[in-house]
Enzyme design. Structure first.
Site, PDB file in Angstrom:
ATOM      1  N   GLU A 163       0.815  -1.226   0.000  1.00 41.18           N
ATOM      2  CA  GLU A 163       0.000   0.000   0.000  1.00 41.18           C
ATOM      3  C   GLU A 163       0.852   1.281   0.000  1.00 41.18           C
ATOM      4  OE1 GLU A 163      -3.047  -0.034   2.981  1.00 41.18           O
ATOM      5  OE2 GLU A 163      -4.020  -1.786   2.130  1.00 41.18           O
ATOM      6  N   GLU A 374      -5.460  -8.520   0.647  1.00 40.06           N
ATOM      7  CA  GLU A 374      -6.186  -8.144   1.861  1.00 40.06           C
ATOM      8  C   GLU A 374      -7.649  -7.871   1.541  1.00 40.06           C
ATOM      9  OE1 GLU A 374      -4.631  -4.922   4.253  1.00 40.06           O
ATOM     10  OE2 GLU A 374      -2.599  -5.655   3.936  1.00 40.06           O
TER      11      GLU A 374
HETATM   12  C1  LIG Z   1      -6.298   1.430   8.124  1.00 40.42           C
HETATM   13  C2  LIG Z   1      -6.530  -0.083   8.203  1.00 40.42           C
HETATM   14  C3  LIG Z   1      -7.387  -0.333   9.431  1.00 40.42           C
HETATM   15  O1  LIG Z   1      -6.782  -0.437  10.506  1.00 40.42           O
HETATM   16  O2  LIG Z   1      -8.588  -0.395   9.312  1.00 40.42           O
HETATM   17  O3  LIG Z   1      -7.147  -0.490   6.957  1.00 40.42           O
HETATM   18  C4  LIG Z   1      -7.303  -1.911   6.736  1.00 40.42           C
HETATM   19  C5  LIG Z   1      -5.966  -2.601   6.856  1.00 40.42           C
HETATM   20  O4  LIG Z   1      -5.075  -2.203   5.833  1.00 40.42           O
HETATM   21  C6  LIG Z   1      -3.769  -2.810   5.980  1.00 40.42           C
HETATM   22  O5  LIG Z   1      -2.926  -2.550   4.913  1.00 40.42           O
HETATM   23  C7  LIG Z   1      -3.143  -2.288   7.239  1.00 40.42           C
HETATM   24  O6  LIG Z   1      -1.838  -2.819   7.435  1.00 40.42           O
HETATM   25  C8  LIG Z   1      -4.032  -2.754   8.367  1.00 40.42           C
HETATM   26  O7  LIG Z   1      -3.619  -2.289   9.624  1.00 40.42           O
HETATM   27  C9  LIG Z   1      -5.400  -2.193   8.205  1.00 40.42           C
HETATM   28  O8  LIG Z   1      -5.283  -0.761   8.280  1.00 40.42           O
END
Ligand SMILES: C[C@@]1(C(=O)O)OC[C@H]2O[C@@H](O)[C@H](O)[C@@H](O)[C@H]2O1
Length: 469
Positions: A163, A374
């Site tokens: 990301e 993801e």
């Molecule tokens: C901002 C947030 C969240 O905490 O909701 O989005 C979904 C998810 O994305 C991932 O790439 C991050 O490593 C993980 O921590 C999450 O981060």
């Protein structure tokens, strides 16, 4: 229809969010070790000093993954464990930990899918300009080669970066991630370019090693759709897709930057310092990418931004991904819509948007292999009679896997699905409150693990290869 037998059912985590042991066994200090301790930066001052102690409990955690029938575990390597100061000496204890984790996965027949960079940068590199400094690019290429050599005999699936838009956007535009810089588009675009060249050089080095695995990158995937067919909103939507998708996917898959953005950067004085050699490296590496990883949570609903308000966030909450903010350049805004469904954190739930977006990628990038690296729902899971009854997670994953299945039937080259996250973990800006895992972690009882309802559902789904979906 069952999912194809070469389709991988997995789940994911990230080093800073699960490992803890932030200063153990020779690990260097990372940017997040420091940034998370700046007052106001994280939710309720949470940080990854202990996280969920995966560093010490990985055997228990991998055993639970095996019990679930998980086919693949996507995790990230903490750069500061491998090379504590970023580009100096190797830390043997760091190599040892990941060798043990990889061997534990293979012991159960779980395929390790390894992310080299999931936002935790060794602090000496951050202090020296981070991703705006090409020294970091060189340091990453060295670190990647160390990992290929140490683990590449057993790791055959590599993701360079997770990301880029988030760690660069939050780092240089929103101030919500290290180095906490607000509204500096010149630095933001420079950082993205330095990451892309780091990726391209690592891909080329990997191919030269002839380890015969596969390598790619993971990007956020949040396709933009106009809120209506008003011409101004459609135009704003095109702009959104150029800046949040084309700017990221084109240099990786096509080897060139999107003209629409390049032209505007030149007009605004935001063009990165790039050399002909670097632009050539992108071109050479593009066809060497084996796949693109997509992190999909939600689409973006876009309208023309009619008020030239200051788009910089006033608080952490405005950087946690919910719609309702203007773009950094003020051209468009994301909009919450009355007829859509949202999570408790204001993220839209849209499997339709997911499939629509996958179709858009196929048109733009053809038959490139894709992994969903993801996908999941952040929620506060209800506990009923001591059971974690996370039915919304089951429903969310079911809907999105159905979309993946439809995509495969339409000929979209989807080869795996990694739920975020395998276990409840630290959310960067939402602490431990926003849960994503199949495995619950009890922070009131020594981080004890407990299977949720979704653990049993995912186990059954994998065993039947999604036949019922
Ligand atoms: C901002 C947030 C969240 O905490 O909701 O989005 C979904 C998810 O994305 C991932 O790439 C991050 O490593 C993980 O921590 C999450 O981060």
């Amino acid at each position: 229809m069952r999912f194809p037998k070469d389709f991988l059912f997995g789940a994911a985590s990230a080093s800073y969010q699960v490992e803890g042991a932030w200063n153990e066994d020779g690990k260097g200090v990372s940017n997040w070790d420091l940034f998370s301790k700046i007052p106001g930066k994280t939710f309720e001052a949470t940080n990854g000093d202990v996280a969920v102690d995966h560093y010490h409990r990985y055997k228990e955690d991998v055993k639970l993954m095996a019990e679930m029938g998980l086919e693949s575990y996507r995790f990230s390597v903490s750069w500061a464990r491998i090379i504590p100061d970023g580009d100096g000496e190797i830390n043997p204890k760091g190599i040892e930990f990941y060798n043990n984790l990889i061997d534990e996965c293979l012991h159960y027949g779980i395929v390790p899918f390894v992310t080299l960079y999931h936002w935790d940068l060794p602090q000496p590199l951050e202090a020296n300009g981070g991703w705006t400094n090409k020294r970091t690019t060189d340091a990453f290429v060295k670190y990647a080669n160390v990992c290929f050599k140490a683990f590449g005999d057993r790791v055959k699936h590599w993701i360079t970066f997770n990301e880029t838009v988030i760690f660069c956007g939050h780092g240089y535009l929103l101030g919500a991630h290290p180095p906490g810089i607000l509204s500096d588009p010149k630095k933001y675009f420079q950082a993205t370019h330095n990451v892309f060249t780091a990726h391209a050089r690592a891909v080329s080095d990997y191919k030269k090693m002839k380890q015969f695995g596969e390598i790619g990158i993971t990007h956020v995937f949040n396709p933009a759709f106009s809120i209506d067919n008003n011409a101004e909103n459609e135009k704003a939507t095109y702009h959104a897709n150029q800046y949040s998708t084309a700017w990221y996917y084109d240099p990786i898959l096509l080897g060139t930057y999107p003209e629409y953005v390049v032209k505007q950067l030149a007009e605004k004085g935001w063009t990165p310092e790039w050399t002909a050699e670097e632009l050539d490296i992108l071109k050479v590496a593009a066809p060497q990418n084996d796949f693109i990883g997509l992190n999909y949570y939600q689409p973006q609903r876009v309208a023309k931004n009619d008020v030239q308000e200051d788009s910089t966030p006033k608080s952490r909450e405005q950087s946690t991904g919910a719609p309702g903010n203007a773009s950094f350049d003020g051209v468009y805004k994301t909009v919450k819509m009355a007829d859509k469904v949202y999570t408790k954190w204001g993220w839209e739930i849209s499997a339709e948007g997911f499939l629509e977006g996958l179709r858009m990628l196929k048109v733009a990038y053809g038959d490139v292999k894709m992994y969903i690296t993801e996908n999941g729902i952040g929620d506060e899971d209800p506990i009923i009679q001591d059971e974690i009854v996370d039915i919304p997670r089951i429903k969310y994953i079911e809907e999105h896997l159905k979309a993946v299945k439809k995509g495969i039937l339409e000929g979209i080259n989807l080869k795996g699905y990694y739920a975020w996250s395998v276990i409840d973990l630290l959310s960067w800006l939402n602490g431990y409150k926003k849960q994503y895992g199949f495995i619950y972690v009890d922070h009131t009882n020594n981080l004890a693990r407990k299977k949720k309802l979704s653990f049993h559902w995912y186990k059954q789904m994998i065993a039947t290869r999604g036949e019922e979906l």
